[in-house]
Design a protein around this motif. Sequence first.
Motif, mmCIF file in Angstrom:
data_model
loop_
_atom_site.group_PDB
_atom_site.id
_atom_site.type_symbol
_atom_site.label_atom_id
_atom_site.label_comp_id
_atom_site.label_asym_id
_atom_site.label_seq_id
_atom_site.Cartn_x
_atom_site.Cartn_y
_atom_site.Cartn_z
ATOM 1 N N VAL A 44 5.526 -21.146 3.005
ATOM 2 C CA VAL A 44 4.074 -21.051 3.128
ATOM 3 C C VAL A 44 3.663 -19.596 3.326
ATOM 4 C CG1 VAL A 44 2.101 -21.600 4.604
ATOM 5 C CG2 VAL A 44 3.725 -23.393 3.987
ATOM 6 N N MET A 45 4.356 -18.890 4.215
ATOM 7 C CA MET A 45 4.026 -17.501 4.491
ATOM 8 C C MET A 45 4.183 -16.630 3.238
ATOM 9 S SD MET A 45 5.858 -17.106 8.236
ATOM 10 C CE MET A 45 5.496 -15.351 8.350
ATOM 11 N N ILE A 46 5.271 -16.842 2.518
ATOM 12 C CA ILE A 46 5.491 -16.049 1.303
ATOM 13 C C ILE A 46 4.439 -16.375 0.255
ATOM 14 C CG2 ILE A 46 7.090 -15.686 -0.624
ATOM 15 C CD1 ILE A 46 9.373 -16.098 1.405
ATOM 16 N N ASN A 47 4.049 -17.644 0.186
ATOM 17 C CA ASN A 47 3.041 -18.032 -0.812
ATOM 18 C C ASN A 47 1.669 -17.424 -0.531
ATOM 19 O OD1 ASN A 47 5.004 -19.533 -2.030
ATOM 20 N ND2 ASN A 47 4.016 -21.516 -1.783
ATOM 21 N N THR A 48 1.392 -17.054 0.722
ATOM 22 C CA THR A 48 0.090 -16.432 1.003
ATOM 23 C C THR A 48 -0.055 -15.078 0.326
ATOM 24 O OG1 THR A 48 0.877 -15.371 3.053
ATOM 25 C CG2 THR A 48 -0.091 -17.579 3.237
ATOM 26 N N ILE A 49 1.069 -14.374 0.149
ATOM 27 C CA ILE A 49 1.005 -13.066 -0.511
ATOM 28 C C ILE A 49 1.602 -13.093 -1.917
ATOM 29 C CG2 ILE A 49 1.006 -11.780 1.658
ATOM 30 C CD1 ILE A 49 4.003 -11.239 1.236
ATOM 31 N N GLY A 50 2.142 -14.254 -2.311
ATOM 32 C CA GLY A 50 2.782 -14.355 -3.619
ATOM 33 C C GLY A 50 1.945 -13.872 -4.793
ATOM 34 N N PRO A 51 0.657 -14.244 -4.866
ATOM 35 C CA PRO A 51 -0.150 -13.828 -6.016
ATOM 36 C C PRO A 51 -0.623 -12.376 -5.965
ATOM 37 C CG PRO A 51 -1.004 -15.848 -4.979
ATOM 38 C CD PRO A 51 -0.070 -15.219 -4.020
ATOM 39 N N VAL A 52 -0.454 -11.689 -4.815
ATOM 40 C CA VAL A 52 -1.112 -10.384 -4.673
ATOM 41 C C VAL A 52 -0.182 -9.229 -4.318
ATOM 42 C CG1 VAL A 52 -3.312 -11.453 -4.013
ATOM 43 C CG2 VAL A 52 -1.677 -10.812 -2.230
ATOM 44 N N TRP A 53 1.025 -9.492 -3.833
ATOM 45 C CA TRP A 53 1.834 -8.391 -3.302
ATOM 46 C C TRP A 53 2.155 -7.347 -4.356
ATOM 47 C CZ3 TRP A 53 6.550 -6.940 -5.159
ATOM 48 C CH2 TRP A 53 7.238 -7.851 -5.971
ATOM 49 N N ASP A 54 2.480 -7.785 -5.587
ATOM 50 C CA ASP A 54 2.827 -6.804 -6.615
ATOM 51 C C ASP A 54 1.599 -6.032 -7.087
ATOM 52 O OD1 ASP A 54 1.848 -9.128 -7.682
ATOM 53 O OD2 ASP A 54 3.297 -9.262 -9.315
ATOM 54 N N GLY A 55 0.438 -6.683 -7.100
ATOM 55 C CA GLY A 55 -0.793 -5.972 -7.422
ATOM 56 C C GLY A 55 -1.136 -4.936 -6.367
ATOM 57 N N ASN A 56 -0.843 -5.245 -5.107
ATOM 58 C CA ASN A 56 -1.093 -4.276 -4.043
ATOM 59 C C ASN A 56 -0.246 -3.015 -4.209
ATOM 60 O OD1 ASN A 56 -2.846 -6.122 -2.927
ATOM 61 N ND2 ASN A 56 -1.422 -6.868 -1.386
ATOM 62 N N GLU A 57 0.955 -3.160 -4.761
ATOM 63 C CA GLU A 57 1.817 -2.000 -4.958
ATOM 64 C C GLU A 57 1.325 -1.090 -6.078
ATOM 65 O OE1 GLU A 57 5.917 -3.039 -5.315
ATOM 66 O OE2 GLU A 57 6.110 -3.466 -3.161
ATOM 67 N N VAL A 58 0.414 -1.582 -6.913
ATOM 68 C CA VAL A 58 -0.179 -0.728 -7.948
ATOM 69 C C VAL A 58 -0.860 0.487 -7.314
ATOM 70 C CG1 VAL A 58 -1.986 -0.627 -9.721
ATOM 71 C CG2 VAL A 58 -0.433 -2.579 -9.632
ATOM 72 N N TRP A 59 -1.424 0.293 -6.118
ATOM 73 C CA TRP A 59 -2.081 1.406 -5.437
ATOM 74 C C TRP A 59 -1.090 2.511 -5.107
ATOM 75 C CZ3 TRP A 59 -7.384 1.607 -4.302
ATOM 76 C CH2 TRP A 59 -8.097 0.441 -4.634
ATOM 77 N N LEU A 60 0.136 2.146 -4.730
ATOM 78 C CA LEU A 60 1.169 3.143 -4.450
ATOM 79 C C LEU A 60 1.571 3.877 -5.726
ATOM 80 C CD1 LEU A 60 3.370 4.501 -2.734
ATOM 81 C CD2 LEU A 60 4.817 2.497 -3.176
ATOM 82 N N ILE A 61 1.797 3.120 -6.802
ATOM 83 C CA ILE A 61 2.193 3.735 -8.064
ATOM 84 C C ILE A 61 1.122 4.691 -8.552
ATOM 85 C CG2 ILE A 61 2.756 3.257 -10.482
ATOM 86 C CD1 ILE A 61 3.823 0.510 -9.481
ATOM 87 N N THR A 62 -0.129 4.270 -8.448
ATOM 88 C CA THR A 62 -1.236 5.115 -8.889
ATOM 89 C C THR A 62 -1.368 6.345 -8.006
ATOM 90 O OG1 THR A 62 -2.370 3.099 -9.603
ATOM 91 C CG2 THR A 62 -3.668 5.112 -9.534
ATOM 92 N N ALA A 63 -1.219 6.180 -6.697
ATOM 93 C CA ALA A 63 -1.304 7.325 -5.788
ATOM 94 C C ALA A 63 -0.200 8.336 -6.086
ATOM 95 C CB ALA A 63 -1.222 6.851 -4.338
ATOM 96 N N GLY A 64 1.021 7.845 -6.304
ATOM 97 C CA GLY A 64 2.119 8.747 -6.636
ATOM 98 C C GLY A 64 1.908 9.452 -7.959
#
Length: 331
Positions: A44-64
């Motif tokens: 359940v906990m993993i599913n709360t971020i399942g749809p969004v965690w990889d999209g959130n990392e786009v901010w890191l890639i873009t910042a770098g």
Amino acid sequence: MTLNDLWFVAIAVLWTGYFVLEGFDFGVGILLPVLGRTGVERRVMINTIGPVWDGNEVWLITAGGATFAAFPEWYASLFSGFYLPLFVILVALIVRGVAFEYRAKRDSARWRAGWDRAIVFGSAVPALLWGVAFANIVRGVPLDARHEYAGSVLDLLNPYAILGGLVTFTLFTAHGAMFLALKTTGEIRRRAAGVALRVGAAAAVLAVVFLVWTQFLGGTAATAVLAALAALAFVAALGAVWRGREGWAFALSAVAVGVAAVTLFVVLYPDVLPSLPDPANSLTVVNASATPKTLGIMTWVAVIFLPLVVLYQSWTYWVFRRRIGVRDIPA
């Protein structure tokens, strides 16, 4: 405002977005063995971020990428001086991403337990080391006349940087607990609220000490106001958790994380990497930047594509806005 200043602001916005969004991802991963007492609860906990965690990392890639293109001297000095901690962060993020994808590939409790530990590792290490890294960026590091890092890895483990790491670790953990309280039902929701209050209290104390210390390093009246705003927002978030207002709690926690990140960049400006003990060797928005033509091209690309990124990520959060619980997980 020159293009140099504009791109410093843009990079600050990207890092702020990353800390706000990926921060609760890290918190969920850190809390996986604490709040998830059964395999179903952990799912359940993993599913709360399942749809969004990889999209959130786009901010890191873009910042770098933006740092590399807009301020190549800054990027080069960071990756030479901070090579080992940044490499460890990269490994942790890779392990975490693989764990999310591989955890359900085999019907074995032992298999899932191993990948769960990988998720905790991949969440806790960046949550700690990002604070250490950014505290050193604000405080300053030894740079020679060619703007090359002249210290060692041990120089990065100073008291201010270690405190910065503890602040981000506890703050992201509390931020993740508030997200879980907002996104789950039943026992997980109740436990998450309790953890948010306990860890949040520790994070509040550490953050106040860190922000006051930061103010003495080079703060102004503006940064003092921002630091106070961040502290008040986080205290209000804890109050909202206490009253059972999870939506307000998470929103205020996001404001606190975001304003705290902005405060660090405001203290840093116009430097991008101060030099200690010789300020003459510092990297600034002027001597670390790319050519005006490069910055101009980047500006047009950002104007076109950044709104699209924000729109699709906002749509993703809207689609997966519903709470989930143990009853939503199939056998």
